[in-house]
Scaffold this motif. Structure first.
Motif, PDB file in Angstrom:
ATOM      1  N   UNK A   1      13.510  15.587  -4.675  1.00 40.15           N
ATOM      2  CA  UNK A   1      12.856  16.125  -5.862  1.00 40.15           C
ATOM      3  C   UNK A   1      13.826  16.953  -6.727  1.00 40.15           C
ATOM      4  N   UNK A   2      15.126  16.765  -6.537  1.00 44.51           N
ATOM      5  CA  UNK A   2      16.104  17.595  -7.250  1.00 44.51           C
ATOM      6  C   UNK A   2      16.259  17.197  -8.720  1.00 44.51           C
ATOM      7  N   UNK A   3      15.930  15.973  -9.066  1.00 45.53           N
ATOM      8  CA  UNK A   3      16.064  15.506 -10.441  1.00 45.53           C
ATOM      9  C   UNK A   3      14.750  15.529 -11.190  1.00 45.53           C
ATOM     10  N   UNK A   4      14.780  15.019 -12.410  1.00 48.73           N
ATOM     11  CA  UNK A   4      13.556  14.966 -13.210  1.00 48.73           C
ATOM     12  C   UNK A   4      12.522  14.043 -12.581  1.00 48.73           C
ATOM     13  N   UNK A   5      13.013  12.950 -11.989  1.00 50.37           N
ATOM     14  CA  UNK A   5      12.127  11.985 -11.333  1.00 50.37           C
ATOM     15  C   UNK A   5      12.391  11.986  -9.837  1.00 50.37           C
ATOM     16  N   UNK A   6      11.368  12.231  -9.026  1.00 55.16           N
ATOM     17  CA  UNK A   6      11.555  12.196  -7.566  1.00 55.16           C
ATOM     18  C   UNK A   6      12.003  10.810  -7.114  1.00 55.16           C
ATOM     19  N   UNK A   7      12.899  10.762  -6.149  1.00 53.04           N
ATOM     20  CA  UNK A   7      13.436   9.490  -5.666  1.00 53.04           C
ATOM     21  C   UNK A   7      13.407   9.468  -4.144  1.00 53.04           C
ATOM     22  N   UNK A   8      12.858   8.395  -3.590  1.00 49.96           N
ATOM     23  CA  UNK A   8      12.942   8.178  -2.143  1.00 49.96           C
ATOM     24  C   UNK A   8      14.208   7.369  -1.903  1.00 49.96           C
TER      25      UNK A   8
ATOM     26  N   UNK B   1       0.831  -1.208   0.000  1.00 41.38           N
ATOM     27  CA  UNK B   1       0.000   0.000   0.000  1.00 41.38           C
ATOM     28  C   UNK B   1       0.866   1.258   0.000  1.00 41.38           C
ATOM     29  N   UNK B   2       1.912   1.241   0.788  1.00 38.46           N
ATOM     30  CA  UNK B   2       2.817   2.386   0.849  1.00 38.46           C
ATOM     31  C   UNK B   2       3.548   2.560  -0.477  1.00 38.46           C
ATOM     32  N   UNK B   3       3.999   1.458  -1.048  1.00 38.13           N
ATOM     33  CA  UNK B   3       4.706   1.508  -2.327  1.00 38.13           C
ATOM     34  C   UNK B   3       3.791   1.995  -3.451  1.00 38.13           C
ATOM     35  N   UNK B   4       2.546   1.557  -3.408  1.00 36.94           N
ATOM     36  CA  UNK B   4       1.593   1.990  -4.423  1.00 36.94           C
ATOM     37  C   UNK B   4       1.358   3.496  -4.343  1.00 36.94           C
ATOM     38  N   UNK B   5       1.257   4.025  -3.128  1.00 39.12           N
ATOM     39  CA  UNK B   5       1.061   5.464  -2.941  1.00 39.12           C
ATOM     40  C   UNK B   5       2.243   6.240  -3.531  1.00 39.12           C
ATOM     41  N   UNK B   6       3.455   5.766  -3.282  1.00 37.57           N
ATOM     42  CA  UNK B   6       4.640   6.432  -3.827  1.00 37.57           C
ATOM     43  C   UNK B   6       4.631   6.358  -5.360  1.00 37.57           C
ATOM     44  N   UNK B   7       4.254   5.218  -5.885  1.00 41.13           N
ATOM     45  CA  UNK B   7       4.185   5.038  -7.343  1.00 41.13           C
ATOM     46  C   UNK B   7       3.165   5.988  -7.957  1.00 41.13           C
ATOM     47  N   UNK B   8       2.016   6.125  -7.305  1.00 42.35           N
ATOM     48  CA  UNK B   8       0.970   7.020  -7.815  1.00 42.35           C
ATOM     49  C   UNK B   8       1.440   8.472  -7.849  1.00 42.35           C
ATOM     50  N   UNK B   9       2.382   8.811  -6.971  1.00 42.57           N
ATOM     51  CA  UNK B   9       2.931  10.172  -6.932  1.00 42.57           C
ATOM     52  C   UNK B   9       4.124  10.328  -7.876  1.00 42.57           C
ATOM     53  N   UNK B  10       4.428   9.270  -8.617  1.00 41.90           N
ATOM     54  CA  UNK B  10       5.543   9.334  -9.553  1.00 41.90           C
ATOM     55  C   UNK B  10       6.899   9.271  -8.884  1.00 41.90           C
ATOM     56  N   UNK B  11       6.958   8.699  -7.693  1.00 42.54           N
ATOM     57  CA  UNK B  11       8.208   8.630  -6.928  1.00 42.54           C
ATOM     58  C   UNK B  11       8.845   7.249  -7.098  1.00 42.54           C
ATOM     59  N   UNK B  12      10.122   7.246  -7.467  1.00 36.85           N
ATOM     60  CA  UNK B  12      10.870   5.998  -7.572  1.00 36.85           C
ATOM     61  C   UNK B  12      11.485   5.640  -6.230  1.00 36.85           C
ATOM     62  N   UNK B  13      11.660   4.350  -6.005  1.00 39.32           N
ATOM     63  CA  UNK B  13      12.293   3.878  -4.780  1.00 39.32           C
ATOM     64  C   UNK B  13      13.724   3.461  -5.106  1.00 39.32           C
ATOM     65  N   UNK B  14      14.681   4.158  -4.501  1.00 41.95           N
ATOM     66  CA  UNK B  14      16.087   3.817  -4.715  1.00 41.95           C
ATOM     67  C   UNK B  14      16.366   2.464  -4.071  1.00 41.95           C
ATOM     68  N   UNK B  15      16.955   1.546  -4.861  1.00 45.30           N
ATOM     69  CA  UNK B  15      17.235   0.196  -4.352  1.00 45.30           C
ATOM     70  C   UNK B  15      15.954  -0.398  -3.769  1.00 45.30           C
ATOM     71  N   UNK B  16      15.060  -0.783  -4.660  1.00 39.78           N
ATOM     72  CA  UNK B  16      13.703  -1.186  -4.261  1.00 39.78           C
ATOM     73  C   UNK B  16      13.702  -2.255  -3.168  1.00 39.78           C
TER      74      UNK B  16
END
Length: 261
Positions: free
Chosen positions: A232-239, A182-197
């Protein structure tokens, strides 16, 4: 609609299993004009009711369990406040949704929780008679609290006595793995990538084990907090893993300070 595009809800396993079982036997419903069972589901508002209604609608439409030919809306959601006036308005809206046929025969999601407080009043009799009529054509999902009160249990029992072909399905609590998803889906919906998934998933899993995260609302609230530490410093936000770990340590520190006080 292609079945691949249908998003299965995270969790809610027993209900999803029931929906999928109906779809596996869709030919019986199409050939013989059978109607699927109505479902009575203890599930709190905000914990996936609409997602569940949408999933059932999409699955039944894709597999031809229902024709969805009675109106423009594939599904309708109604939340009763317990008053007679609003109840009449709700059933009038359902009747008005039958654009192409005399009765609305698609899917209806009903929050009936508040009606449990008015079972000895006029509106309850009105509800039961209209509900029985509606259920002859539409497929209805009835929702009450995940931990029903005694009044809600009486209401559920009354429905089972009155409505033909209704099934009471108990929903299991979300597992730690489902909370992570659920948490991962929320991040995905916001266009956020997970560093080292894999590493981030492991941290999410630890959070699900140690934090008070038990519901959809809890998971989304934590995910929204993590948006604030996302890069959010790059083109794609990354957690990033280090930001997530630092946030979790800060949360533990705050928790320990509160406990000391």
């Amino acid at each position: 609609m292609n079945a691949i595009q249908i998003q299965k809800p995270i969790g809610l396993g027993p209900v999803c299993t029931e929906i999928e079982k109906v779809c596996k036997n869709a030919y019986r419903y199409k050939r013989c004009g059978l109607k699927p069972d109505h479902l009575l589901i203890p599930l709190d508002a905000g914990e996936g009711r609409t997602t569940l209604v949408e999933y059932l609608t999409d699955m039944y439409k894709e597999h031809g369990v229902l024709s969805f030919a009675s109106g423009l809306d594939d599904y309708i959601e109604i939340s009763f406040d317990g008053t007679l006036h609003q109840l009449k308005q709700a059933f009038s809206a359902i009747d008005s949704a039958a654009v192409y046929e005399n009765e609305y025969a698609n899917v209806i999601g009903m929050d009936i929780t508040n009606l449990s407080l008015h079972m000895n009043e006029t509106q309850f009799g009105e509800f039961m008679s209209n509900c029985k009529r509606i259920c002859e054509n539409a497929c209805v999902l009835f929702f009450v609290h995940s931990e029903p009160t005694k009044n809600e249990e009486r209401l559920m029992e009354k429905l089972c006595e009155t409505i033909d072909h209704i099934k009471w399905i108990r929903v299991k609590p979300y597992t730690e793995e489902e909370i992570c998803r659920l948490m991962e889906k929320r991040m995905e919906e916001c266009g956020i990538e997970l560093e080292n998934h894999a590493a981030v998933h492991a941290v999410f899993l630890e959070m699900a084990r140690r934090f008070p995260i038990a519901t959809v609302s809890d998971a989304l609230a934590v995910a929204d907090e993590l948006i604030h530490v996302t890069d959010f410093s790059g083109l794609t936000p990354v957690l990033r893993e280090y930001s997530l770990t630092a946030w979790m340590k800060a949360w533990y520190g705050e928790k320990e300070r509160r406990e000391v006080k």
